[in-house]
Design an enzyme around this catalytic site. Structure first.
Site, PDB file in Angstrom:
ATOM      1  N   THR A 175       0.046   3.896   1.802  1.00 38.07           N
ATOM      2  CA  THR A 175       0.729   4.356   3.185  1.00 38.07           C
ATOM      3  C   THR A 175       2.063   3.937   3.602  1.00 38.07           C
ATOM      4  O   THR A 175       2.647   4.279   4.649  1.00 38.07           O
ATOM      5  CB  THR A 175      -0.354   2.752   3.507  1.00 38.07           C
ATOM      6  OG1 THR A 175      -0.249   3.344   5.406  1.00 38.07           O
ATOM      7  CG2 THR A 175       0.470   1.447   4.471  1.00 38.07           C
TER       8      THR A 175
ATOM      9  N   SER B  33       0.768  -1.260   0.001  1.00 37.53           N
ATOM     10  CA  SER B  33      -0.184   0.054   0.180  1.00 37.53           C
ATOM     11  C   SER B  33       1.084   1.611   0.486  1.00 37.53           C
ATOM     12  O   SER B  33       1.993   1.805   0.207  1.00 37.53           O
ATOM     13  CB  SER B  33      -0.609   0.121   1.446  1.00 37.53           C
ATOM     14  OG  SER B  33      -1.558   1.132   1.633  1.00 37.53           O
TER      15      SER B  33
ATOM     16  N   ASN C 258      -5.429   4.681  -4.015  1.00 40.24           N
ATOM     17  CA  ASN C 258      -6.808   4.185  -3.135  1.00 40.24           C
ATOM     18  C   ASN C 258      -7.732   3.466  -4.564  1.00 40.24           C
ATOM     19  O   ASN C 258      -8.100   3.953  -5.082  1.00 40.24           O
ATOM     20  CB  ASN C 258      -7.499   5.166  -2.586  1.00 40.24           C
ATOM     21  CG  ASN C 258      -6.452   6.418  -1.890  1.00 40.24           C
ATOM     22  OD1 ASN C 258      -5.826   6.764  -1.985  1.00 40.24           O
ATOM     23  ND2 ASN C 258      -7.521   6.153  -1.132  1.00 40.24           N
TER      24      ASN C 258
ATOM     25  N   TYR D 241      -1.939  -1.664  11.293  1.00 44.11           N
ATOM     26  CA  TYR D 241      -1.654  -2.321   9.077  1.00 44.11           C
ATOM     27  C   TYR D 241      -0.978  -1.247   9.503  1.00 44.11           C
ATOM     28  O   TYR D 241      -0.188  -2.487   8.449  1.00 44.11           O
ATOM     29  CB  TYR D 241      -2.904  -1.471   9.250  1.00 44.11           C
ATOM     30  CG  TYR D 241      -3.371  -0.954   7.711  1.00 44.11           C
ATOM     31  CD1 TYR D 241      -3.532  -2.626   6.867  1.00 44.11           C
ATOM     32  CD2 TYR D 241      -3.314  -0.173   7.031  1.00 44.11           C
ATOM     33  CE1 TYR D 241      -3.867  -2.306   5.537  1.00 44.11           C
ATOM     34  CE2 TYR D 241      -2.895  -0.274   5.666  1.00 44.11           C
ATOM     35  CZ  TYR D 241      -3.400  -1.073   5.122  1.00 44.11           C
ATOM     36  OH  TYR D 241      -3.722  -1.563   3.605  1.00 44.11           O
TER      37      TYR D 241
ATOM     38  N   TYR E  93      -0.460   0.135  -3.779  1.00 44.44           N
ATOM     39  CA  TYR E  93      -1.686   0.288  -4.266  1.00 44.44           C
ATOM     40  C   TYR E  93      -1.050   2.054  -3.867  1.00 44.44           C
ATOM     41  O   TYR E  93      -1.483   1.798  -2.798  1.00 44.44           O
ATOM     42  CB  TYR E  93      -2.387  -0.463  -4.340  1.00 44.44           C
ATOM     43  CG  TYR E  93      -2.678  -2.048  -3.814  1.00 44.44           C
ATOM     44  CD1 TYR E  93      -2.242  -2.050  -5.401  1.00 44.44           C
ATOM     45  CD2 TYR E  93      -3.662  -3.237  -3.429  1.00 44.44           C
ATOM     46  CE1 TYR E  93      -1.520  -4.079  -5.436  1.00 44.44           C
ATOM     47  CE2 TYR E  93      -3.307  -4.174  -3.578  1.00 44.44           C
ATOM     48  CZ  TYR E  93      -2.981  -4.206  -4.791  1.00 44.44           C
ATOM     49  OH  TYR E  93      -2.296  -6.156  -4.496  1.00 44.44           O
TER      50      TYR E  93
ATOM     51  N   LYS F   8       1.762  -3.496   6.737  1.00 47.71           N
ATOM     52  CA  LYS F   8       2.490  -3.684   4.957  1.00 47.71           C
ATOM     53  C   LYS F   8       3.683  -3.803   4.919  1.00 47.71           C
ATOM     54  O   LYS F   8       4.229  -4.489   4.088  1.00 47.71           O
ATOM     55  CB  LYS F   8       1.637  -2.588   4.499  1.00 47.71           C
ATOM     56  CG  LYS F   8       0.137  -3.521   3.839  1.00 47.71           C
ATOM     57  CD  LYS F   8       0.038  -3.926   3.031  1.00 47.71           C
ATOM     58  CE  LYS F   8      -1.129  -4.553   3.226  1.00 47.71           C
ATOM     59  NZ  LYS F   8      -1.443  -5.445   2.710  1.00 47.71           N
TER      60      LYS F   8
HETATM   61  C1  UD1 Z   1      -6.082   4.340   3.447  1.00 50.43           C
HETATM   62  C2  UD1 Z   1      -5.043   4.483   4.642  1.00 50.43           C
HETATM   63  C3  UD1 Z   1      -5.143   3.285   3.607  1.00 50.43           C
HETATM   64  C4  UD1 Z   1      -5.366   1.910   3.392  1.00 50.43           C
HETATM   65  C5  UD1 Z   1      -6.700   2.105   2.635  1.00 50.43           C
HETATM   66  C6  UD1 Z   1      -7.151   0.861   2.420  1.00 50.43           C
HETATM   67  C7  UD1 Z   1      -5.048   5.444   6.282  1.00 50.43           C
HETATM   68  C8  UD1 Z   1      -3.965   6.672   5.850  1.00 50.43           C
HETATM   69  N1  UD1 Z   1      -4.842   4.780   4.382  1.00 50.43           N
HETATM   70  O1  UD1 Z   1      -6.610   5.018   2.498  1.00 50.43           O
HETATM   71  O2  UD1 Z   1      -3.657   2.659   4.331  1.00 50.43           O
HETATM   72  O3  UD1 Z   1      -4.376   0.891   2.187  1.00 50.43           O
HETATM   73  O4  UD1 Z   1      -7.203   3.190   3.779  1.00 50.43           O
HETATM   74  O5  UD1 Z   1      -8.415   0.164   3.299  1.00 50.43           O
HETATM   75  O6  UD1 Z   1      -5.457   5.391   6.213  1.00 50.43           O
HETATM   76  N2  UD1 Z   1     -12.704  10.308   3.398  1.00 50.43           N
HETATM   77  C9  UD1 Z   1     -13.482  11.626   3.766  1.00 50.43           C
HETATM   78  N3  UD1 Z   1     -14.893  10.404   4.448  1.00 50.43           N
HETATM   79  C10 UD1 Z   1     -14.807   9.550   4.613  1.00 50.43           C
HETATM   80  C11 UD1 Z   1     -13.845   8.782   4.321  1.00 50.43           C
HETATM   81  C12 UD1 Z   1     -12.763   8.849   3.987  1.00 50.43           C
HETATM   82  O7  UD1 Z   1     -13.644  12.498   4.056  1.00 50.43           O
HETATM   83  O8  UD1 Z   1     -16.479   9.169   5.604  1.00 50.43           O
HETATM   84  C13 UD1 Z   1     -11.570  11.272   3.347  1.00 50.43           C
HETATM   85  C14 UD1 Z   1     -10.656  11.142   4.174  1.00 50.43           C
HETATM   86  O9  UD1 Z   1      -9.946  11.445   4.899  1.00 50.43           O
HETATM   87  C15 UD1 Z   1      -8.976  10.878   3.315  1.00 50.43           C
HETATM   88  C16 UD1 Z   1      -9.954  10.434   1.680  1.00 50.43           C
HETATM   89  O10 UD1 Z   1     -11.445  10.558   2.086  1.00 50.43           O
HETATM   90  O11 UD1 Z   1      -8.952  12.323   2.366  1.00 50.43           O
HETATM   91  C17 UD1 Z   1      -9.881   8.753   1.299  1.00 50.43           C
HETATM   92  O12 UD1 Z   1     -10.181   7.919   2.579  1.00 50.43           O
HETATM   93  P1  UD1 Z   1     -10.108   6.033   2.343  1.00 50.43           P
HETATM   94  O13 UD1 Z   1     -10.821   6.116   1.033  1.00 50.43           O
HETATM   95  O14 UD1 Z   1      -9.990   6.092   3.675  1.00 50.43           O
HETATM   96  O15 UD1 Z   1      -8.468   6.412   2.199  1.00 50.43           O
HETATM   97  P2  UD1 Z   1      -7.197   6.561   3.157  1.00 50.43           P
HETATM   98  O16 UD1 Z   1      -7.311   7.043   4.151  1.00 50.43           O
HETATM   99  O17 UD1 Z   1      -6.251   7.083   1.571  1.00 50.43           O
END
Ligand code: UD1
Length: 342
Positions: free
Chosen positions: A129, A127, A183, A152, A181, A156
């Site tokens: 991450t 990831s 997102n 988590y 990966y 990785k």
């Molecule tokens: C997260 C993990 C990553 C993991 C991936 C898959 C972190 C920092 N990263 O990625 O390691 O591989 O999930 O599970 O935790 N957001 C909102 N509202 C929501 C959900 C998300 O605003 O309800 C925003 C988040 O703040 C972020 C973006 O959407 O800015 C993407 O979030 P998300 O889909 O959870 O992915 P990551 O956090 O990038």
């Protein structure tokens, strides 16, 4: 003779899309999953999409060393793609032992079985991450890894190191590829397979589609005061089918012995940063609907911005992300409607 690929965690979101693409490319696939975080919905969808009713499915927990061993003994495995792992960042902070035990234990058993059969091609699903909040963007594979901010993320990084060490010690018998990966979002264009989160989704796109369908009242946008053009976080959203195809290129490269090094790393992303607000607006626009959302406080642990430099995957693997974010968001909505029976 067709080559056989074992897909651990193959009934899940990424595993099911990868299975479809592998079969399309002429591989035999053995799907194995303990169904701890999914049901058979996507596996049934895979059978429909491929028109193959005979894909072997094995209910296996890779933390069970004997069962893992037995799986390798039953089939002649030419390559294994290892997805079987827990992936909720927040839960990993609450239950670190569970995460270390499951994510490391299962991978160690796979590697032990691979060693015992005299070698194998091993692809590990890593990831972005591992890059944390990078100092320089976009990130290349040479960008330094940052200390993990969750158990988590630590698993990785540890699995990456474990594979590197195992490949090094194997004298060429075990080859490895780490795919990092960004997102992964969206669903197969057939709408027969997609993301199926249990309970409240952690990730953005399933939360968006569940809000649009009425399963969730309101989407919270976590923070609009980040130092980005519109104040929301930037990510590299990669279409799930594009991502799945990268696995076919990587597996074929290993099988054909075309690797430059015994363990290679590739970023799997588009190279295109998209903000949370842009994604929400694009979802509304392409699907012709209004989403109920509000601005909420920042989510602890989120990084401001991360996106890939995919040059190495583009040039060395010959893979490139093709679908636009609009097409991907349409597919995510079609899948949500399919689940709702609409
Ligand atoms: C997260 C993990 C990553 C993991 C991936 C898959 C972190 C920092 N990263 O990625 O390691 O591989 O999930 O599970 O935790 N957001 C909102 N509202 C929501 C959900 C998300 O605003 O309800 C925003 C988040 O703040 C972020 C973006 O959407 O800015 C993407 O979030 P998300 O889909 O959870 O992915 P990551 O956090 O990038």
């Amino acid at each position: 003779m067709k080559k056989t690929v074992l897909v651990s965690g193959g009934a899940g979101f990424i595993g099911s899309h990868v299975t479809v693409e592998l079969i399309g490319a002429g591989y035999e696939v053995v799907v194995a999953d303990n169904l701890s975080n999914c049901d058979m919905t996507c596996f049934e969808g895979v059978k429909k999409i491929t028109g193959r009713d005979d894909i072997p499915f094995e209910k296996v927990d890779f933390c069970d060393a004997a069962a893992t061993e037995a799986l390798f003994a039953k089939y002649k495995i030419d390559a294994v793609i290892h997805f079987a792992a827990f992936k909720a960042v927040g839960e990993s902070v609450e239950k670190p032992v569970l995460y270390y035990k499951n994510n490391l234990g299962s991978f160690l058993n796979v590697l032990e079985a691979a060693e015992r059969q005299g070698g194998c091609n091993v692809l590990f699903s890593s990831s972005a991450t591992v890059y944390g909040q990078p100092e320089k963007l976009p990130v290349t594979e040479e960008s330094p890894r940052q200390p993990a901010t969750s158990p988590y993320g630590a698993t990785k990084q540890m699995c990456e190191d474990i594979l590197q060490d195992t490949v090094k010690a194997s004298g060429g018998k075990i080859k490895g590829i780490l795919l990092r990966y960004f997102n992964p979002i969206g669903a197969h264009p057939s709408a027969l397979i997609g993301e199926l989160p249990r309970g409240v989704p952690n990730n953005l796109v399933p939360f968006i589609t569940q809000t649009a369908i009425g399963k969730r009242a309101c989407l919270s946008i976590f923070g609009d005061d980040y130092p980005t053009p519109d104040g929301t976080c930037l990510r590299d959203y990669i279409d799930i089918v594009d991502l799945a195809k990268a696995h076919v290129y990587a597996v074929t490269r290993m099988m054909e012995g075309k690797m430059d090094e015994p363990c290679e790393i590739f970023n799997v992303g588009t190279g295109r940063p998209v903000s949370v607000m842009e994604l929400v607006t694009a979802f509304e626009r392409v699907n012709g609907l209004k989403l109920n959302y509000k601005i909420a406080p920042r989510r602890p642990g989120d990084v401001t911005a991360v996106w890939a430099d995919p040059t190495r995957a583009n040039t060395v693997l010959g893979w490139k992300a093709e679908r636009t974010v609009e097409e991907t968001l349409r597919s995510a909505w079609e899948w949500e409607k399919h689940l709702a029976g609409k």
